[in-house]
Design an enzyme around this catalytic site. Structure first.
Site, PDB file in Angstrom:
ATOM      1  N   LYS A  11      30.218  -6.823 -12.864  1.00  0.00           N
ATOM      2  CA  LYS A  11      31.252  -7.855 -12.760  1.00  0.00           C
ATOM      3  C   LYS A  11      30.959  -8.841 -11.616  1.00  0.00           C
ATOM      4  O   LYS A  11      30.081  -8.584 -10.782  1.00  0.00           O
ATOM      5  CB  LYS A  11      32.604  -7.163 -12.596  1.00  0.00           C
ATOM      6  CG  LYS A  11      33.002  -6.306 -13.817  1.00  0.00           C
ATOM      7  CD  LYS A  11      34.374  -5.663 -13.593  1.00  0.00           C
ATOM      8  CE  LYS A  11      34.854  -4.905 -14.818  1.00  0.00           C
ATOM      9  NZ  LYS A  11      36.221  -4.332 -14.587  1.00  0.00           N
ATOM     10  N   TYR A  51      39.421  -9.157 -23.082  1.00  0.00           N
ATOM     11  CA  TYR A  51      40.437  -8.257 -22.526  1.00  0.00           C
ATOM     12  C   TYR A  51      41.784  -8.400 -23.241  1.00  0.00           C
ATOM     13  O   TYR A  51      42.822  -8.069 -22.667  1.00  0.00           O
ATOM     14  CB  TYR A  51      40.594  -8.501 -21.029  1.00  0.00           C
ATOM     15  CG  TYR A  51      39.467  -7.903 -20.201  1.00  0.00           C
ATOM     16  CD1 TYR A  51      39.328  -6.517 -20.069  1.00  0.00           C
ATOM     17  CD2 TYR A  51      38.540  -8.700 -19.547  1.00  0.00           C
ATOM     18  CE1 TYR A  51      38.312  -5.957 -19.322  1.00  0.00           C
ATOM     19  CE2 TYR A  51      37.512  -8.146 -18.785  1.00  0.00           C
ATOM     20  CZ  TYR A  51      37.405  -6.772 -18.681  1.00  0.00           C
ATOM     21  OH  TYR A  51      36.392  -6.211 -17.936  1.00  0.00           O
ATOM     22  N   PHE A  59      48.525  -7.526 -14.765  1.00  0.00           N
ATOM     23  CA  PHE A  59      47.287  -7.941 -14.092  1.00  0.00           C
ATOM     24  C   PHE A  59      46.405  -8.832 -14.963  1.00  0.00           C
ATOM     25  O   PHE A  59      45.326  -9.244 -14.531  1.00  0.00           O
ATOM     26  CB  PHE A  59      46.494  -6.711 -13.619  1.00  0.00           C
ATOM     27  CG  PHE A  59      46.114  -5.739 -14.713  1.00  0.00           C
ATOM     28  CD1 PHE A  59      45.003  -5.964 -15.518  1.00  0.00           C
ATOM     29  CD2 PHE A  59      46.858  -4.595 -14.932  1.00  0.00           C
ATOM     30  CE1 PHE A  59      44.650  -5.082 -16.529  1.00  0.00           C
ATOM     31  CE2 PHE A  59      46.505  -3.687 -15.943  1.00  0.00           C
ATOM     32  CZ  PHE A  59      45.394  -3.941 -16.740  1.00  0.00           C
ATOM     33  N   ARG A  87      30.872   6.328 -18.729  1.00  0.00           N
ATOM     34  CA  ARG A  87      32.180   6.355 -18.055  1.00  0.00           C
ATOM     35  C   ARG A  87      32.149   7.357 -16.895  1.00  0.00           C
ATOM     36  O   ARG A  87      32.751   7.119 -15.846  1.00  0.00           O
ATOM     37  CB  ARG A  87      33.302   6.717 -19.043  1.00  0.00           C
ATOM     38  CG  ARG A  87      33.570   5.700 -20.145  1.00  0.00           C
ATOM     39  CD  ARG A  87      34.213   4.418 -19.699  1.00  0.00           C
ATOM     40  NE  ARG A  87      35.493   4.604 -19.054  1.00  0.00           N
ATOM     41  CZ  ARG A  87      36.413   3.635 -18.938  1.00  0.00           C
ATOM     42  NH1 ARG A  87      36.192   2.419 -19.449  1.00  0.00           N
ATOM     43  NH2 ARG A  87      37.534   3.851 -18.314  1.00  0.00           N
ATOM     44  N   THR A  93      38.805   3.981 -12.894  1.00  0.00           N
ATOM     45  CA  THR A  93      39.114   2.549 -12.773  1.00  0.00           C
ATOM     46  C   THR A  93      39.426   2.158 -11.327  1.00  0.00           C
ATOM     47  O   THR A  93      38.957   1.135 -10.839  1.00  0.00           O
ATOM     48  CB  THR A  93      40.325   2.198 -13.673  1.00  0.00           C
ATOM     49  OG1 THR A  93      40.053   2.642 -15.008  1.00  0.00           O
ATOM     50  CG2 THR A  93      40.597   0.716 -13.667  1.00  0.00           C
ATOM     51  N   ARG A 104      31.524   3.057  -9.116  1.00  0.00           N
ATOM     52  CA  ARG A 104      32.731   2.440  -8.554  1.00  0.00           C
ATOM     53  C   ARG A 104      33.028   2.976  -7.151  1.00  0.00           C
ATOM     54  O   ARG A 104      33.485   2.237  -6.279  1.00  0.00           O
ATOM     55  CB  ARG A 104      33.913   2.628  -9.499  1.00  0.00           C
ATOM     56  CG  ARG A 104      33.842   1.629 -10.671  1.00  0.00           C
ATOM     57  CD  ARG A 104      34.852   1.935 -11.732  1.00  0.00           C
ATOM     58  NE  ARG A 104      35.004   0.830 -12.688  1.00  0.00           N
ATOM     59  CZ  ARG A 104      35.610   0.957 -13.860  1.00  0.00           C
ATOM     60  NH1 ARG A 104      36.112   2.137 -14.223  1.00  0.00           N
ATOM     61  NH2 ARG A 104      35.724  -0.077 -14.675  1.00  0.00           N
ATOM     62  N   HIS A 117      31.998  -2.641 -15.742  1.00  0.00           N
ATOM     63  CA  HIS A 117      32.725  -2.316 -16.976  1.00  0.00           C
ATOM     64  C   HIS A 117      31.928  -1.306 -17.775  1.00  0.00           C
ATOM     65  O   HIS A 117      30.696  -1.355 -17.792  1.00  0.00           O
ATOM     66  CB  HIS A 117      32.904  -3.589 -17.831  1.00  0.00           C
ATOM     67  CG  HIS A 117      33.398  -3.309 -19.223  1.00  0.00           C
ATOM     68  ND1 HIS A 117      34.732  -3.116 -19.504  1.00  0.00           N
ATOM     69  CD2 HIS A 117      32.730  -3.145 -20.395  1.00  0.00           C
ATOM     70  CE1 HIS A 117      34.860  -2.859 -20.808  1.00  0.00           C
ATOM     71  NE2 HIS A 117      33.664  -2.873 -21.374  1.00  0.00           N
TER      72      HIS A 117
HETATM   73  N1  UDP Z   1      42.683  -3.682 -13.875  1.00  0.00           N
HETATM   74  C1  UDP Z   1      43.459  -4.214 -12.860  1.00  0.00           C
HETATM   75  N2  UDP Z   1      44.601  -3.534 -12.494  1.00  0.00           N
HETATM   76  C2  UDP Z   1      44.985  -2.363 -13.076  1.00  0.00           C
HETATM   77  C3  UDP Z   1      44.191  -1.839 -14.109  1.00  0.00           C
HETATM   78  C4  UDP Z   1      43.053  -2.520 -14.485  1.00  0.00           C
HETATM   79  O1  UDP Z   1      43.155  -5.257 -12.312  1.00  0.00           O
HETATM   80  O2  UDP Z   1      46.034  -1.796 -12.699  1.00  0.00           O
HETATM   81  C5  UDP Z   1      41.451  -4.387 -14.284  1.00  0.00           C
HETATM   82  C6  UDP Z   1      40.174  -3.695 -13.777  1.00  0.00           C
HETATM   83  O3  UDP Z   1      39.197  -4.697 -13.489  1.00  0.00           O
HETATM   84  C7  UDP Z   1      39.796  -2.861 -14.983  1.00  0.00           C
HETATM   85  C8  UDP Z   1      40.161  -3.818 -16.140  1.00  0.00           C
HETATM   86  O4  UDP Z   1      41.380  -4.417 -15.704  1.00  0.00           O
HETATM   87  O5  UDP Z   1      38.423  -2.499 -14.969  1.00  0.00           O
HETATM   88  C9  UDP Z   1      40.375  -3.140 -17.475  1.00  0.00           C
HETATM   89  O6  UDP Z   1      41.333  -2.094 -17.311  1.00  0.00           O
HETATM   90  P1  UDP Z   1      41.109  -0.684 -18.005  1.00  0.00           P
HETATM   91  O7  UDP Z   1      42.381   0.069 -17.882  1.00  0.00           O
HETATM   92  O8  UDP Z   1      40.547  -0.879 -19.373  1.00  0.00           O
HETATM   93  O9  UDP Z   1      40.031   0.015 -17.033  1.00  0.00           O
HETATM   94  P2  UDP Z   1      38.502   0.398 -17.271  1.00  0.00           P
HETATM   95  O10 UDP Z   1      38.319   0.736 -18.713  1.00  0.00           O
HETATM   96  O11 UDP Z   1      37.698  -0.818 -16.845  1.00  0.00           O
HETATM   97  O12 UDP Z   1      38.249   1.566 -16.365  1.00  0.00           O
HETATM   98 MG    MG Z   2      38.867  -0.253 -20.405  1.00  0.00          MG
END
Ligand code: UDP
Ligand code: MG
Length: 139
Positions: A11, A51, A59, A87, A93, A104, A117
């Site tokens: 990212k 997204y 968010f 993952r 996340t 991460r 991602h």
């Molecule tokens: N995100 C955020 N706030 C949150 C949850 C997610 O800003 O509370 C952002 C973060 O960059 C995350 C993306 O939104 O990677 C997609 O969210 P997802 O729940 O799909 O998480 P991921 O699959 O990336 O772990």
């Molecule tokens: Mg996701």
């Protein structure tokens, strides 16, 4: 549906901080083969579509701003059990909850700016790969 490929993005925060090389090294060392890769920048329309599943979340606006503010590295990775294993490699996340040694944990600043991602299913890996790459760019 193939089960040996996933889609990733390094990212904008990871690119800005100069972490492309270190993250790719970790991906390679973890047994993933890079089958497509490019430096690219998403438009606002691209990020909104990518997204879209999060469009009702609080968010969403910030996420679109963040993901469009600079270039990303988009890539397709190949390995047995790719989605789940990737993952695991990237971690939770929220980097505060991410396991030691995960990408991460090492490189993410916050739950929003979390460096990388990884697709969450084989179906989404295929959709996200096709979003970023033409067939002739996948090896
Ligand atoms: N995100 C955020 N706030 C949150 C949850 C997610 O800003 O509370 C952002 C973060 O960059 C995350 C993306 O939104 O990677 C997609 O969210 P997802 O729940 O799909 O998480 P991921 O699959 O990336 O772990
Ligand atoms: Mg996701």
């Amino acid at each position: 549906m193939r089960t040996d490929r996933t889609f990733t993005m390094l990212k904008p925060d990871a690119v800005e901080k100069g972490h492309i090389g270190a993250i790719l090294e970790k991906i390679n060392a973890s047994g993933f083969r890079i089958v497509a890769m490019k430096l690219t920048q998403m438009t606002t329309a691209d990020a909104k579509e990518f997204y879209a599943v999060h469009r009702e979340r609080p968010f969403y606006g910030e996420l679109v701003e963040y993901m469009t503010r600079g270039p990303i590295v988009a890539a397709i990775l190949e390995k047995e059990n790719a989605v789940e294993d990737f993952r695991t490699l990237i971690g939770a996340t929220n980097p505060a909850d991410a396991a030691e040694g995960t990408i991460r944990k090492l490189y993410a600043a916050s739950i929003g700016e979390n460096a990388v991602h990884g697709s969450d299913s084989d179906e989404n890996a295929a959709i996200e790969s096709a979003f970023h790459f033409a067939g002739r760019e996948m090896f």
